[in-house]
Design a protein around this motif. Structure first.
Motif, PDB file in Angstrom:
ATOM      1  N   GLY A  99       0.782  -1.232   0.000  1.00  0.00           N
ATOM      2  CA  GLY A  99       0.000   0.000   0.000  1.00  0.00           C
ATOM      3  C   GLY A  99       0.809   1.275   0.000  1.00  0.00           C
ATOM      4  O   GLY A  99       0.247   2.348   0.199  1.00  0.00           O
ATOM      5  N   LEU A 100       2.110   1.187  -0.218  1.00  0.00           N
ATOM      6  CA  LEU A 100       2.903   2.410  -0.292  1.00  0.00           C
ATOM      7  C   LEU A 100       2.597   3.135  -1.600  1.00  0.00           C
ATOM      8  O   LEU A 100       2.482   2.510  -2.658  1.00  0.00           O
ATOM      9  N   ALA A 101       2.480   4.434  -1.532  1.00  0.00           N
ATOM     10  CA  ALA A 101       2.179   5.255  -2.703  1.00  0.00           C
ATOM     11  C   ALA A 101       3.354   5.221  -3.687  1.00  0.00           C
ATOM     12  O   ALA A 101       4.505   5.007  -3.275  1.00  0.00           O
ATOM     13  N   PRO A 102       3.090   5.440  -4.971  1.00  0.00           N
ATOM     14  CA  PRO A 102       4.190   5.549  -5.935  1.00  0.00           C
ATOM     15  C   PRO A 102       5.146   6.666  -5.518  1.00  0.00           C
ATOM     16  O   PRO A 102       4.733   7.676  -4.943  1.00  0.00           O
ATOM     17  N   GLY A 103       6.426   6.468  -5.794  1.00  0.00           N
ATOM     18  CA  GLY A 103       7.433   7.468  -5.468  1.00  0.00           C
ATOM     19  C   GLY A 103       8.493   6.914  -4.537  1.00  0.00           C
ATOM     20  O   GLY A 103       8.506   5.723  -4.213  1.00  0.00           O
ATOM     21  N   PRO A 104       9.390   7.795  -4.079  1.00  0.00           N
ATOM     22  CA  PRO A 104      10.504   7.356  -3.229  1.00  0.00           C
ATOM     23  C   PRO A 104      10.060   7.073  -1.793  1.00  0.00           C
ATOM     24  O   PRO A 104       9.174   7.744  -1.264  1.00  0.00           O
ATOM     25  N   HIS A 105      10.705   6.094  -1.193  1.00  0.00           N
ATOM     26  CA  HIS A 105      10.435   5.725   0.198  1.00  0.00           C
ATOM     27  C   HIS A 105      11.739   5.333   0.882  1.00  0.00           C
ATOM     28  O   HIS A 105      12.702   4.929   0.235  1.00  0.00           O
ATOM     29  N   LYS A 106      11.706   5.424   2.219  1.00  0.00           N
ATOM     30  CA  LYS A 106      12.860   5.054   3.032  1.00  0.00           C
ATOM     31  C   LYS A 106      12.354   4.226   4.211  1.00  0.00           C
ATOM     32  O   LYS A 106      11.439   4.649   4.918  1.00  0.00           O
ATOM     33  N   VAL A 107      12.972   3.075   4.413  1.00  0.00           N
ATOM     34  CA  VAL A 107      12.653   2.240   5.575  1.00  0.00           C
ATOM     35  C   VAL A 107      13.952   2.041   6.350  1.00  0.00           C
ATOM     36  O   VAL A 107      14.957   1.600   5.799  1.00  0.00           O
ATOM     37  N   ARG A 108      13.915   2.410   7.636  1.00  0.00           N
ATOM     38  CA  ARG A 108      15.075   2.233   8.500  1.00  0.00           C
ATOM     39  C   ARG A 108      14.816   1.074   9.444  1.00  0.00           C
ATOM     40  O   ARG A 108      13.740   0.971  10.037  1.00  0.00           O
ATOM     41  N   LEU A 109      15.778   0.198   9.573  1.00  0.00           N
ATOM     42  CA  LEU A 109      15.719  -0.900  10.525  1.00  0.00           C
ATOM     43  C   LEU A 109      16.712  -0.591  11.636  1.00  0.00           C
ATOM     44  O   LEU A 109      17.912  -0.470  11.384  1.00  0.00           O
ATOM     45  N   THR A 127      12.077   3.093  -4.710  1.00  0.00           N
ATOM     46  CA  THR A 127      11.001   3.837  -5.349  1.00  0.00           C
ATOM     47  C   THR A 127       9.906   2.865  -5.733  1.00  0.00           C
ATOM     48  O   THR A 127      10.181   1.815  -6.322  1.00  0.00           O
ATOM     49  N   MET A 128       8.672   3.213  -5.379  1.00  0.00           N
ATOM     50  CA  MET A 128       7.521   2.426  -5.820  1.00  0.00           C
ATOM     51  C   MET A 128       7.133   2.925  -7.208  1.00  0.00           C
ATOM     52  O   MET A 128       6.968   4.131  -7.425  1.00  0.00           O
ATOM     53  N   ALA A 129       7.034   2.000  -8.135  1.00  0.00           N
ATOM     54  CA  ALA A 129       6.677   2.348  -9.511  1.00  0.00           C
ATOM     55  C   ALA A 129       5.237   2.838  -9.559  1.00  0.00           C
ATOM     56  O   ALA A 129       4.414   2.493  -8.711  1.00  0.00           O
ATOM     57  N   GLY A 130       4.936   3.639 -10.559  1.00  0.00           N
ATOM     58  CA  GLY A 130       3.572   4.117 -10.749  1.00  0.00           C
ATOM     59  C   GLY A 130       3.547   5.614 -10.909  1.00  0.00           C
ATOM     60  O   GLY A 130       4.551   6.307 -10.703  1.00  0.00           O
ATOM     61  N   GLU A 131       2.408   6.121 -11.259  1.00  0.00           N
ATOM     62  CA  GLU A 131       2.200   7.546 -11.463  1.00  0.00           C
ATOM     63  C   GLU A 131       2.069   8.255 -10.125  1.00  0.00           C
ATOM     64  O   GLU A 131       1.233   7.890  -9.306  1.00  0.00           O
ATOM     65  N   MET A 132       2.931   9.245  -9.890  1.00  0.00           N
ATOM     66  CA  MET A 132       2.856  10.023  -8.651  1.00  0.00           C
ATOM     67  C   MET A 132       1.874  11.152  -8.822  1.00  0.00           C
ATOM     68  O   MET A 132       1.853  11.828  -9.838  1.00  0.00           O
ATOM     69  N   THR A 133       1.035  11.368  -7.820  1.00  0.00           N
ATOM     70  CA  THR A 133       0.155  12.538  -7.811  1.00  0.00           C
ATOM     71  C   THR A 133       0.796  13.578  -6.909  1.00  0.00           C
ATOM     72  O   THR A 133       1.699  13.268  -6.124  1.00  0.00           O
ATOM     73  N   SER A 134       0.356  14.778  -6.984  1.00  0.00           N
ATOM     74  CA  SER A 134       0.948  15.857  -6.173  1.00  0.00           C
ATOM     75  C   SER A 134       0.809  15.568  -4.673  1.00  0.00           C
ATOM     76  O   SER A 134       1.625  16.019  -3.887  1.00  0.00           O
ATOM     77  N   GLN A 135      -0.209  14.809  -4.262  1.00  0.00           N
ATOM     78  CA  GLN A 135      -0.401  14.493  -2.843  1.00  0.00           C
ATOM     79  C   GLN A 135       0.681  13.536  -2.315  1.00  0.00           C
ATOM     80  O   GLN A 135       0.964  13.496  -1.142  1.00  0.00           O
ATOM     81  N   HIS A 136       1.256  12.728  -3.201  1.00  0.00           N
ATOM     82  CA  HIS A 136       2.153  11.672  -2.752  1.00  0.00           C
ATOM     83  C   HIS A 136       3.626  11.971  -2.993  1.00  0.00           C
ATOM     84  O   HIS A 136       4.450  11.132  -2.735  1.00  0.00           O
ATOM     85  N   LYS A 137       3.980  13.139  -3.488  1.00  0.00           N
ATOM     86  CA  LYS A 137       5.382  13.444  -3.709  1.00  0.00           C
ATOM     87  C   LYS A 137       6.057  13.712  -2.370  1.00  0.00           C
ATOM     88  O   LYS A 137       5.502  14.342  -1.501  1.00  0.00           O
ATOM     89  N   HIS A 138       7.280  13.221  -2.233  1.00  0.00           N
ATOM     90  CA  HIS A 138       8.049  13.399  -0.998  1.00  0.00           C
ATOM     91  C   HIS A 138       9.043  14.494  -1.172  1.00  0.00           C
ATOM     92  O   HIS A 138       9.650  14.697  -2.131  1.00  0.00           O
TER      93      HIS A 138
END
Length: 138
Positions: A99-109, A127-138
């Motif tokens: 369920g992560l939105a398209p775009g860059p993400h960071k997971v720290r362990l 990066t999650m593939a897919g079309e990024m919307t303005s709400q989901h940009k990091h």
């Protein structure tokens, strides 16, 4: 390991050597390794993060008594995308994020001891593939 009663050892002509327990050496220091995904990977669907630990076993035990256990035990603290919240993970199984939105993400362990003291941290960026919307940009 077999233990021999000292008088028996002497009777058998054996020399017993006692080794004192000491602080862990650098080689025995708990260590966390993220096996996959690789940094900068582009992923679709679920994110499966595989990892392993060295010189520490992941275990759902907490507190001062758990800290005394041998082998050394601990757990993970996992924040996603620098959020204030995190979850405590007590399994050796891979982490699965959906369920992560398209775009860059960071997971720290964060590898933590039974008292939640962080011993080491490793981060994976992807990066999650897919079309990024303005709400989901990091």
């Amino acid at each position: 390991m077999r233990l021999i009663y000292p008088p028996l050892a002497c009777a058998l002509g054996l020399t017993l050597t006692l080794q004192a327990l000491s602080a862990p050496t650098l080689a025995e220091t708990p260590h966390l390794v993220i096996d996959s995904p690789t940094n900068s990977a582009v992923l679709e669907g679920a994110v499966i993060i595989t990892f392993h630990t060295e010189n520490l076993s992941i275990d759902p035990a907490f507190g001062p008594e758990a800290k005394k256990r041998i082998p050394v035990i601990g757990h993970l603290h996992i924040p996603v995308d620098d959020n204030q919240w995190l979850w405590v993970y007590t399994s050796k199984e891979p982490l699965i994020l959906v369920g992560l939105a398209p775009g860059p993400h960071k997971v720290r362990l964060d590898l933590a001891d039974p008292n939640h003291v962080v011993l080491e941290s490793q981060t994976v960026n992807f990066t999650m593939a897919g079309e990024m919307t303005s709400q989901h940009k990091h």
